[in-house]
Enzyme design. Structure first.
Site, PDB file in Angstrom:
ATOM      1  N   GLN A 166     -57.382  40.600 -49.004  1.00 40.63           N
ATOM      2  CA  GLN A 166     -57.843  39.301 -48.488  1.00 40.63           C
ATOM      3  C   GLN A 166     -59.061  38.831 -49.271  1.00 40.63           C
ATOM      4  O   GLN A 166     -60.029  39.569 -49.414  1.00 40.63           O
ATOM      5  CB  GLN A 166     -58.196  39.422 -47.000  1.00 40.63           C
ATOM      6  CG  GLN A 166     -58.817  38.155 -46.401  1.00 40.63           C
ATOM      7  CD  GLN A 166     -60.347  38.201 -46.377  1.00 40.63           C
ATOM      8  OE1 GLN A 166     -60.932  39.247 -46.167  1.00 40.63           O
ATOM      9  NE2 GLN A 166     -60.990  37.070 -46.615  1.00 40.63           N
ATOM     10  N   ARG A 203     -73.230  32.231 -35.122  1.00 42.82           N
ATOM     11  CA  ARG A 203     -73.069  33.493 -34.375  1.00 42.82           C
ATOM     12  C   ARG A 203     -74.434  33.923 -33.839  1.00 42.82           C
ATOM     13  O   ARG A 203     -75.091  34.809 -34.386  1.00 42.82           O
ATOM     14  CB  ARG A 203     -72.436  34.558 -35.258  1.00 42.82           C
ATOM     15  CG  ARG A 203     -71.057  34.118 -35.751  1.00 42.82           C
ATOM     16  CD  ARG A 203     -70.276  35.247 -36.367  1.00 42.82           C
ATOM     17  NE  ARG A 203     -69.075  34.725 -37.020  1.00 42.82           N
ATOM     18  CZ  ARG A 203     -68.404  35.341 -37.971  1.00 42.82           C
ATOM     19  NH1 ARG A 203     -68.813  36.532 -38.398  1.00 42.82           N
ATOM     20  NH2 ARG A 203     -67.332  34.822 -38.498  1.00 42.82           N
ATOM     21  N   HIS A 317     -59.637  33.264 -36.262  1.00 43.08           N
ATOM     22  CA  HIS A 317     -60.608  34.242 -36.763  1.00 43.08           C
ATOM     23  C   HIS A 317     -61.177  35.074 -35.607  1.00 43.08           C
ATOM     24  O   HIS A 317     -62.351  35.446 -35.599  1.00 43.08           O
ATOM     25  CB  HIS A 317     -61.743  33.518 -37.498  1.00 43.08           C
ATOM     26  CG  HIS A 317     -62.288  34.251 -38.684  1.00 43.08           C
ATOM     27  ND1 HIS A 317     -62.036  33.894 -39.983  1.00 43.08           N
ATOM     28  CD2 HIS A 317     -63.086  35.344 -38.764  1.00 43.08           C
ATOM     29  CE1 HIS A 317     -62.679  34.706 -40.809  1.00 43.08           C
ATOM     30  NE2 HIS A 317     -63.322  35.613 -40.092  1.00 43.08           N
TER      31      HIS A 317
HETATM   32  C1  FNR Z   1     -63.154  39.699 -38.885  1.00 45.03           C
HETATM   33  N1  FNR Z   1     -62.233  38.823 -39.444  1.00 45.03           N
HETATM   34  C2  FNR Z   1     -62.174  38.671 -40.794  1.00 45.03           C
HETATM   35  N2  FNR Z   1     -61.212  37.887 -41.361  1.00 45.03           N
HETATM   36  C3  FNR Z   1     -61.103  37.767 -42.689  1.00 45.03           C
HETATM   37  O1  FNR Z   1     -60.216  37.069 -43.172  1.00 45.03           O
HETATM   38  N3  FNR Z   1     -61.972  38.463 -43.508  1.00 45.03           N
HETATM   39  C4  FNR Z   1     -62.959  39.241 -43.025  1.00 45.03           C
HETATM   40  O2  FNR Z   1     -63.702  39.861 -43.775  1.00 45.03           O
HETATM   41  C5  FNR Z   1     -63.094  39.334 -41.626  1.00 45.03           C
HETATM   42  N4  FNR Z   1     -64.087  40.089 -41.077  1.00 45.03           N
HETATM   43  C6  FNR Z   1     -64.104  40.326 -39.723  1.00 45.03           C
HETATM   44  C7  FNR Z   1     -65.038  41.197 -39.197  1.00 45.03           C
HETATM   45  C8  FNR Z   1     -64.998  41.496 -37.851  1.00 45.03           C
HETATM   46  C9  FNR Z   1     -65.982  42.470 -37.284  1.00 45.03           C
HETATM   47  C10 FNR Z   1     -64.030  40.909 -37.016  1.00 45.03           C
HETATM   48  C11 FNR Z   1     -63.933  41.243 -35.555  1.00 45.03           C
HETATM   49  C12 FNR Z   1     -63.126  40.015 -37.521  1.00 45.03           C
HETATM   50  C13 FNR Z   1     -61.217  38.190 -38.581  1.00 45.03           C
HETATM   51  C14 FNR Z   1     -60.012  39.103 -38.431  1.00 45.03           C
HETATM   52  O3  FNR Z   1     -59.324  39.261 -39.630  1.00 45.03           O
HETATM   53  C15 FNR Z   1     -59.024  38.583 -37.386  1.00 45.03           C
HETATM   54  O4  FNR Z   1     -58.720  37.247 -37.675  1.00 45.03           O
HETATM   55  C16 FNR Z   1     -59.547  38.697 -35.960  1.00 45.03           C
HETATM   56  O5  FNR Z   1     -60.315  39.873 -35.785  1.00 45.03           O
HETATM   57  C17 FNR Z   1     -58.385  38.716 -35.000  1.00 45.03           C
HETATM   58  O6  FNR Z   1     -58.826  38.741 -33.684  1.00 45.03           O
HETATM   59  P1  FNR Z   1     -58.940  40.071 -32.780  1.00 45.03           P
HETATM   60  O7  FNR Z   1     -57.684  40.886 -33.007  1.00 45.03           O
HETATM   61  O8  FNR Z   1     -60.171  40.768 -33.193  1.00 45.03           O
HETATM   62  O9  FNR Z   1     -59.008  39.488 -31.410  1.00 45.03           O
END
Ligand code: FNR
Length: 421
Positions: A166, A203, A317
């Site tokens: 990603q 945030r 996200h």
């Molecule tokens: C993320 N997410 C995320 N997405 C992405 O594209 N690149 C990233 O580096 C990150 N980093 C990230 C860190 C943390 C701590 C979290 C919780 C989330 C978003 C992630 O890929 C995803 O979209 C969400 O976490 C999905 O929701 P749930 O399953 O946490 O409810």
């Protein structure tokens, strides 16, 4: 959407789990308890990992994972959206040979869920990116490595070659080309561009808990670390001693800022001018499957198809960007209809149970991704923790699929659901 019935992962299949590079569950598959490390035995659901991780992680790190944006409207909607649908079962169907495997981009996966990209995971779990990617590879599910990561993409790819990468797009075309070139040379096949971050979200929770990227050394941070010795010795100091200070390794073609610093600034500026032209350019540069993550509108989904994206991930996200953004599940059916089979539609945000997985599949997702719970699992139990989480979710999907009376993931469609409201 292409889904096939490759191998049965029913109760009988779980008894004998062969290791298979094509994606079968490995011996690490924990099942219902036999061979499960002691620390993981009380953990019976994905939510249990959150409670366990809260004890292990210093407050700023736990808060970084658990938190969302502003008033958590989207975070809450991600969970409540699943209650808008209930299941309609079919009884007296022979489901003894049921199968939850899927095929995406010509690869077979053993379950219809995968690991979403989660930034700086190697700070919350020892060698976190490897723990996540290796567990997914061993258990035959997809995993997306975050571009905001602290272990080099080359190392993760050579350890778990089926991992997807990603990228957060750098602000200028030269840097974008350099990054894409590096991802290709590293050997990744599937590229995911996250497009829902033109600017950083608000945030406030991170400010309140003292979290920043890079982390700023402070007395408060030191106290937080010392009061969480398992994390301090097992993750942080172990990483410093064995691998040196973690840096952002994969934001650009070259190494980025250190994760802990009084002065360093992470270069994440200049993304707000990025447009569909930039995405089209990446499409031209990238030969393999190309996925856009962070789509919530039918308009953008059609646009993604038009520029030649192979897949999209419907996502808010995890509620971490625009607070008040629609829950992914709420907009999923409209997007599936708009795409009309021209690209693979996947989703994330709020999946915590096998029932959630099946509701999203029934509404037309080919696969779903789970973020926070797998990160907690890595923090609590490393690769074994992630395997345990995969195993729990797999068993929930299996059981629910049986009770729904559906033999394969292909059979899980809108007829499984009743809209409650
Ligand atoms: C993320 N997410 C995320 N997405 C992405 O594209 N690149 C990233 O580096 C990150 N980093 C990230 C860190 C943390 C701590 C979290 C919780 C989330 C978003 C992630 O890929 C995803 O979209 C969400 O976490 C999905 O929701 P749930 O399953 O946490 O409810």
């Amino acid at each position: 959407m292409e889904t096939t019935k490759q191998r049965p992962i029913g109760v009988a299949a779980v008894e004998a789990l062969p290791v298979n590079r094509a994606g079968a569950p490995s011996a690490a598959y924990a099942g219902a308890g036999r061979g499960t490390p002691r620390v993981l035995r009380p953990i019976l659901s994905l939510d249990d990992f959150e409670h366990a991780a809260r004890r292990v992680l210093p407050r700023p790190l736990f808060g970084y994972i658990a938190g969302a944006a502003e008033d958590n409207l989207s975070l809450r909607a991600n969970r409540t959206s699943f209650s808008d649908y209930s299941f309609i079962t079919r009884t007296l169907v022979d489901v003894s040979k049921r199968d939850q495997s899927i095929q995406i981009f010509d690869e077979t996966y053993s379950a219809p869920f995968g690991i979403a990209p989660v930034g700086i995971s190697a700070l919350s779990a020892y060698r976190g990116d490897l723990a996540l990617a290796n567990a997914a590879q061993a258990d035959g599910i997809p995993a997306i490595m975050s571009g905001s990561s602290l272990i080099s993409m080359e190392e993760v790819q050579s350890s778990a070659p089926r991992t997807w990468f990603q990228a957060y797009l750098p602000g200028d075309r030269t840097k974008i080309r350099g990054l894409i070139d590096r991802v290709r040379k590293a050997g990744f096949r599937t590229l995911v561009a996250t497009i829902d971050l033109p600017v950083w979200a608000n945030r406030e929770n991170n400010v309140r808990t003292g979290f920043s990227m890079p982390l700023r050394p402070s007395l408060r941070l030191a106290v937080d670390g010392m009061t969480h010795p398992r994390w301090l010795f097992g993750t942080f100091l172990r990483t410093l001693v064995l691998h040196g200070m973690p840096h952002f390794e994969n934001s650009f073609a070259e190494r980025g800022a250190p994760m802990l610093s009084t002065r360093a600034i992470r270069d994440t500026t200049g993304r707000d001018h990025l447009s569909w032209d930039d995405i089209s350019e990446i499409r031209r540069l990238w030969d393999g499957p190309f996925v856009l993550k962070g789509i919530l509108s039918e308009h953008d989904a059609r646009r993604a198809v038009k520029i030649g994206a192979d897949g999209i991930i419907v996502s808010n996200h995890g509620g971490r960007q625009l607070d008040g953004a629609a829950a992914s599940l709420a907009v999923l059916p409209g997007i599936v209809d708009a795409v009309n089979g021209a690209a693979v539609v996947m989703m994330d945000s709020g999946i915590r149970r096998g029932g959630d997985v099946l509701k999203a599949i029934a509404l037309g997702a080919s696969c779903v991704f789970v973020g926070r719970p797998f990160m907690y699992a890595a923090a609590v139990g490393g690769q074994a923790g992630v395997s345990h989480a995969i195993s729990l979710l797999r068993q929930e999907v299996d059981r629910n699929q049986a009770m729904l009376g559906r033999l394969s993931i292909d059979d899980v469609d809108r007829t499984c659901l009743h809209r409650v409201s």
